[in-house]
Design a protein around this motif. Sequence first.
Motif, PDB file in Angstrom:
ATOM      1  N   THR A  37      27.582  73.305  31.771  1.00 29.90           N
ATOM      2  CA  THR A  37      28.733  74.200  31.387  1.00 29.90           C
ATOM      3  C   THR A  37      28.407  74.964  29.965  1.00 29.90           C
ATOM      4  O   THR A  37      28.926  76.246  30.122  1.00 29.90           O
ATOM      5  CB  THR A  37      29.927  73.125  30.816  1.00 29.90           C
ATOM      6  OG1 THR A  37      30.173  72.137  32.092  1.00 29.90           O
ATOM      7  CG2 THR A  37      31.069  73.721  30.254  1.00 29.90           C
ATOM      8  N   ILE A  38      27.570  74.507  29.334  1.00 34.73           N
ATOM      9  CA  ILE A  38      27.126  75.363  27.831  1.00 34.73           C
ATOM     10  C   ILE A  38      26.368  76.559  28.471  1.00 34.73           C
ATOM     11  O   ILE A  38      26.607  77.597  28.032  1.00 34.73           O
ATOM     12  CB  ILE A  38      26.432  74.366  27.026  1.00 34.73           C
ATOM     13  CG1 ILE A  38      27.426  73.239  26.409  1.00 34.73           C
ATOM     14  CG2 ILE A  38      26.014  75.271  25.642  1.00 34.73           C
ATOM     15  CD1 ILE A  38      26.653  72.273  25.595  1.00 34.73           C
ATOM     16  N   ALA A  39      25.201  76.136  29.074  1.00 38.92           N
ATOM     17  CA  ALA A  39      24.338  77.511  29.694  1.00 38.92           C
ATOM     18  C   ALA A  39      25.235  78.288  30.379  1.00 38.92           C
ATOM     19  O   ALA A  39      24.646  79.735  30.306  1.00 38.92           O
ATOM     20  CB  ALA A  39      23.281  76.686  30.365  1.00 38.92           C
ATOM     21  N   GLY A  40      26.150  77.966  31.223  1.00 36.22           N
ATOM     22  CA  GLY A  40      26.832  78.990  32.134  1.00 36.22           C
ATOM     23  C   GLY A  40      28.044  79.546  31.179  1.00 36.22           C
ATOM     24  O   GLY A  40      28.437  80.502  32.124  1.00 36.22           O
ATOM     25  N   ALA A  41      28.153  79.220  30.209  1.00 30.37           N
ATOM     26  CA  ALA A  41      29.518  79.870  29.475  1.00 30.37           C
ATOM     27  C   ALA A  41      29.348  81.474  29.266  1.00 30.37           C
ATOM     28  O   ALA A  41      30.285  82.074  29.396  1.00 30.37           O
ATOM     29  CB  ALA A  41      29.954  79.067  28.266  1.00 30.37           C
TER      30      ALA A  41
END
Length: 383
Positions: free
Chosen positions: A230-234
């Motif tokens: 989730t964080i890396a794809g934000a």
Amino acid sequence: MSEPSNAELVVVAALWIVSAARAHALRSGPAHRAVWAAITGLAMSMTVRVEPIAHAIDQLAGVHGAGVLVKHLAGLVAVAALFDLAALGTPTHVRRRVSLAGLAVTVVIMTCLFWTMPRVDSEDFADQAAGKPIATAYILSWTVYLGVAITLSARLFRRAHRASRHRVVRAGQLVLVVGCSIGTVYALYRAAYFGARLAVGPPSRGDIFYVDLSDGIKYLAMLFITAGLTIAGAPGTRANLRARRHLRTLNPLWHDLVPADHRLDPPGLSPRERLSRQVVELHDTIHDLYRRTDEQLVQRVHDRLATQGLTSQDLAATTEAGLLRIAQALPPTVTPAVPYAAPPTSPDPAERLARLLDLAHVWDTTAVRDALTHASTAPEPHR
């Protein structure tokens, strides 16, 4: 079957929420699709552990314990997608092909073992299967693929973390490294326990304690991996959403200005790739249209619009939109003796896009159509 714990329900709900939120990624690039597949695979594998869902799958398939196979195959898909995502940053796709081959072999082995082993309940499979040779082989075949794929994923994410320049992406990749490392511990623990259970026999504390411990490690790995994805794809998600918004704004201008045989929109492009392509096509078309105009025509359009109380920014965009509409209405054979020089193009992609967005916002306004009507009564440029 036992009732699902609150922790399980929380994990299942969180995974499906993230999966639904990222469903738009199916129309994006391979990295976004891999993220969605990994999260959805995790969500599916956890969902099958819920008693009503597992029972429904068993009833639908007409096979007792069919939920076991569905759960583990969904987990394999999640792990394969995670590794696929990690391998996207590598210079070669050999690792991805090896992973797919390993996935196919594992699926075949597990399916064959599933049909030959004694049937047990879907939810309580691990503690009921402990100590049974065929069921242990089934578990270990799944665990070996998981351990190899997730260990390699941890190494690849670590390498990507070192190379990444975006702080948010780096943070997400670091969380992924932690999650995959916990997944490696889970695979090693699970292989050691079920191997020892088969060779030595039942432990003094019973199977449930050790199975629950492995589940705890698994949930922790899932939470870290989901958070990392989730964080890396934000940043990419935000960029794709912004690109989709810009595409919606530019589409009317793109369809009106760019000739049909010049509009290239092949399937499979991410929103950012489609936007970049549209910007290039619009830029080239506008440059060609300016060749049909001259300074006198530009001045007439500007003077006409200057009386309508527009701001300087709106006046510039509206003048350009009116000029392009007029040029579009002229025959392609129109060639002024001294064509109007198109405004210089900024080397900054953001500025080029901003100029086109300003143009798109005024493209279909009354002022622009009035300029077109007024110009139709004026003398034409030289031929």
